[in-house]
Design a protein around this motif. Sequence first.
Motif, PDB file in Angstrom:
ATOM      1  N   LEU A 190      27.138  76.492  17.197  1.00  0.00           N
ATOM      2  CA  LEU A 190      28.127  75.937  18.105  1.00  0.00           C
ATOM      3  C   LEU A 190      29.033  77.027  18.652  1.00  0.00           C
ATOM      4  O   LEU A 190      29.342  77.077  19.834  1.00  0.00           O
ATOM      5  CB  LEU A 190      28.988  74.888  17.382  1.00  0.00           C
ATOM      6  N   GLU A 191      29.436  77.925  17.761  1.00  0.00           N
ATOM      7  CA  GLU A 191      30.308  79.004  18.213  1.00  0.00           C
ATOM      8  C   GLU A 191      29.571  79.932  19.165  1.00  0.00           C
ATOM      9  O   GLU A 191      30.124  80.397  20.147  1.00  0.00           O
ATOM     10  CB  GLU A 191      30.863  79.770  17.004  1.00  0.00           C
ATOM     11  N   SER A 228      24.816  65.941   9.312  1.00  0.00           N
ATOM     12  CA  SER A 228      25.945  66.698   9.846  1.00  0.00           C
ATOM     13  C   SER A 228      26.465  65.942  11.054  1.00  0.00           C
ATOM     14  O   SER A 228      25.698  65.555  11.923  1.00  0.00           O
ATOM     15  CB  SER A 228      25.503  68.097  10.289  1.00  0.00           C
ATOM     16  N   ILE A 257      32.817  69.985  11.485  1.00  0.00           N
ATOM     17  CA  ILE A 257      31.501  69.451  11.154  1.00  0.00           C
ATOM     18  C   ILE A 257      31.622  68.777   9.792  1.00  0.00           C
ATOM     19  O   ILE A 257      32.020  69.404   8.813  1.00  0.00           O
ATOM     20  CB  ILE A 257      30.422  70.548  11.123  1.00  0.00           C
ATOM     21  N   ARG A 268      29.777  67.111   6.750  1.00  0.00           N
ATOM     22  CA  ARG A 268      28.451  67.108   6.134  1.00  0.00           C
ATOM     23  C   ARG A 268      28.458  66.104   5.001  1.00  0.00           C
ATOM     24  O   ARG A 268      29.312  66.163   4.124  1.00  0.00           O
ATOM     25  CB  ARG A 268      28.117  68.502   5.619  1.00  0.00           C
ATOM     26  N   GLU A 316      29.625  78.221  22.497  1.00  0.00           N
ATOM     27  CA  GLU A 316      30.940  78.343  23.135  1.00  0.00           C
ATOM     28  C   GLU A 316      31.138  79.748  23.693  1.00  0.00           C
ATOM     29  O   GLU A 316      31.599  79.928  24.813  1.00  0.00           O
ATOM     30  CB  GLU A 316      32.050  78.059  22.108  1.00  0.00           C
ATOM     31  N   THR A 353      23.116  65.138  13.219  1.00  0.00           N
ATOM     32  CA  THR A 353      21.821  65.769  13.054  1.00  0.00           C
ATOM     33  C   THR A 353      21.479  65.771  11.571  1.00  0.00           C
ATOM     34  O   THR A 353      22.352  65.728  10.713  1.00  0.00           O
ATOM     35  CB  THR A 353      21.820  67.189  13.675  1.00  0.00           C
ATOM     36  N   PHE A 355      23.251  70.130  19.091  1.00  0.00           N
ATOM     37  CA  PHE A 355      23.871  70.200  17.784  1.00  0.00           C
ATOM     38  C   PHE A 355      22.832  70.405  16.689  1.00  0.00           C
ATOM     39  O   PHE A 355      21.991  69.553  16.429  1.00  0.00           O
ATOM     40  CB  PHE A 355      24.649  68.896  17.532  1.00  0.00           C
ATOM     41  N   THR A 356      22.909  71.546  16.051  1.00  0.00           N
ATOM     42  CA  THR A 356      21.980  71.826  14.958  1.00  0.00           C
ATOM     43  C   THR A 356      22.650  71.563  13.616  1.00  0.00           C
ATOM     44  O   THR A 356      22.009  71.621  12.580  1.00  0.00           O
ATOM     45  CB  THR A 356      21.577  73.311  14.971  1.00  0.00           C
ATOM     46  N   GLY A 357      23.949  71.321  13.652  1.00  0.00           N
ATOM     47  CA  GLY A 357      24.673  71.125  12.407  1.00  0.00           C
ATOM     48  C   GLY A 357      25.281  72.426  11.912  1.00  0.00           C
ATOM     49  O   GLY A 357      25.955  72.462  10.890  1.00  0.00           O
ATOM     50  N   SER A 358      25.024  73.482  12.645  1.00  0.00           N
ATOM     51  CA  SER A 358      25.514  74.783  12.194  1.00  0.00           C
ATOM     52  C   SER A 358      26.685  75.263  13.040  1.00  0.00           C
ATOM     53  O   SER A 358      26.675  75.166  14.263  1.00  0.00           O
ATOM     54  CB  SER A 358      24.363  75.792  12.251  1.00  0.00           C
ATOM     55  N   PHE A 359      27.698  75.759  12.357  1.00  0.00           N
ATOM     56  CA  PHE A 359      28.873  76.314  13.030  1.00  0.00           C
ATOM     57  C   PHE A 359      28.498  77.490  13.912  1.00  0.00           C
ATOM     58  O   PHE A 359      28.963  77.633  15.024  1.00  0.00           O
ATOM     59  CB  PHE A 359      29.875  76.833  11.995  1.00  0.00           C
ATOM     60  N   ARG A 360      27.644  78.317  13.305  1.00  0.00           N
ATOM     61  CA  ARG A 360      27.256  79.533  14.006  1.00  0.00           C
ATOM     62  C   ARG A 360      26.678  79.210  15.387  1.00  0.00           C
ATOM     63  O   ARG A 360      27.019  79.820  16.376  1.00  0.00           O
ATOM     64  CB  ARG A 360      26.212  80.286  13.178  1.00  0.00           C
TER      65      ARG A 360
END
Lengths: 432, 144
Positions: free
Chosen positions: A387-388, B7, B44, B46, A391, B67, A380-385
């Motif tokens: 995670l998507e 996050s 997510i 934040r 997936e 994170t 988990f980097t905190g970014s949606f991109r």
Amino acid sequence: MIWDKKYECMDREQLRGLQSERLVKVVQRVYDQVPFYRQLFEQEGIEPTDIKGVEDISKLPFTTKDALRDNYPFGLFAEPMNKIVRLHASSGTTGKPIVVGYTQKDLNTWAELIARIVSQAGVTEEDVVQICFGYGLFTGGFGLHYGLEKVGTTIIPASVGNTRRQIMLMEDFGTTVLVSTPSYALYMAEVIQESGIDLDRLKMRIGLFGAEPWSESMREQIQAKWGITATDNYGLSEIIGPGVSGECLEFKGLHISEDHFIPEIIDPVTGESLGFGQEGELVFTTLTKEGFPVIRYRTKDISILWDDVCACGRTTARMKKVTGRTDDMMIIRGVNVFPSQIESVLMEVKGLAPIYQIIVDRKGHLDNIEVQVEMEKEMFTGSFRDLEAMENKIRGKLNTVLSIDVRVKLVEPKTIQRSEGKAKRVIDKRQI
Amino acid sequence: MKVNQLSVFLENKSGRLARVTKVLGENNINIRALSIADTTDFGILRIIVSQPKEAYNILRSEGFVVTETDVIAVCIPDKPGGLGQVLEVLEKQSVNIEYLYAFVGNTSTKNALVVFRVEDCDKAVEVLKSNGIQVVDEEKVYQL
């Protein structure tokens, strides 16, 4: 080290002779002692004298799990109860359990077979072995126990459960060998990491894993997490329990104790015998069992047999690590799918041992697979991109491997049930 | 100048957001800014909180996947065209914005605060400052 050079390194011609001699005897014995077999042979028009050696084995009928179940509890025993000194049973998740009985000689044989497989995995009398298998009707605990005792190891009969305590024992008693299911080993590694224990402080060096199919990538994960050599061993209570076969340190398949069991590979659909090197269902005939002999038992495990001599010096046939079963095979829109295939993909993509679950459902007339994967901090980097992207990557790879579209769902940690025994990977909600 | 944003990965099921806020509340941690974005399966969350380190440890120990992300908080005059001006500056210097969310920290100042997540925080801070745009010090953000 080779525990029993005489039998493990026997000339293959000689071995065939020994097998033939033992097969003829066991066929006659079951015909005389077990009404079920007499009836089955008669039905098939087979006389025990038709079997003159191993080459005649395919004339014999198969024994299926159903036959074992139908004869619950003691119907297939070939010795009177006063000769039976121990009973074990399968878990019986699909109805009545299968009960198996051992004579004293059977127990001695069993311990010998375990001594062989643990020795070939590198275990010696210097080792301290923690057995995290249930000590009960399940053959894992007692099976490994007596063989390891025979080798002279120091045994910690820890049994299953109470993971934190297991870890405490490892630290305090200086455990060097872990006996468990591979999925429990991964779960324990997770708990160790969480509790901040330094794995380097443990003395663990070898893992003896069995009781469930697991993939090569899972092996790599276990080895990386624990810093041990993870070996596979195989067995099933219907045959004897663990100890039917095990890996040597060449990792070119599991050596089968062929002086006690004749392995075969068959086409799971037609029942036709397949040769060495061909993939199919494993079938075993016990040659020396007194209490509970079985003829051509269909294991439902999928494997390949090899008979070339192994670099370790053993001449016994080897079986490919079992990664799937004919009964955990899911047929999704006509495609054969094994949980192990999905597991391999997940390991590849995440680079971590995944906790996952496969949910099969039918919507309308279409089967759907959803693979739920637990998120881990590292993913988990905190970014949606990101995670998507993950997936999509998992979905894409699964599609390449399985040729069907699979839904991938990332879930929160600790939401998928952990197992201390065999992991339950598939939830099939289809009502067919 | 970099603000520590947390996050949190949340599965889309009831009670998860409530659980986060409850845990933080019980530990006396105040949420300064919050944004949530979701897909069908997961969201997510934040957040910028008064004590980011403590909050991180607490959420982790509660089993959440958390994170830390560096973001910057920019003070923008609360008037038409205010945000546009900032975005233009960033665009000119090729600073990519991953996401942003805005909140009004203190209504009396007539300023809005916008939280930016950019690829290169240091560069963005430099660019903004040299264009006379006020980047808010992290401690100030935590204590808003």
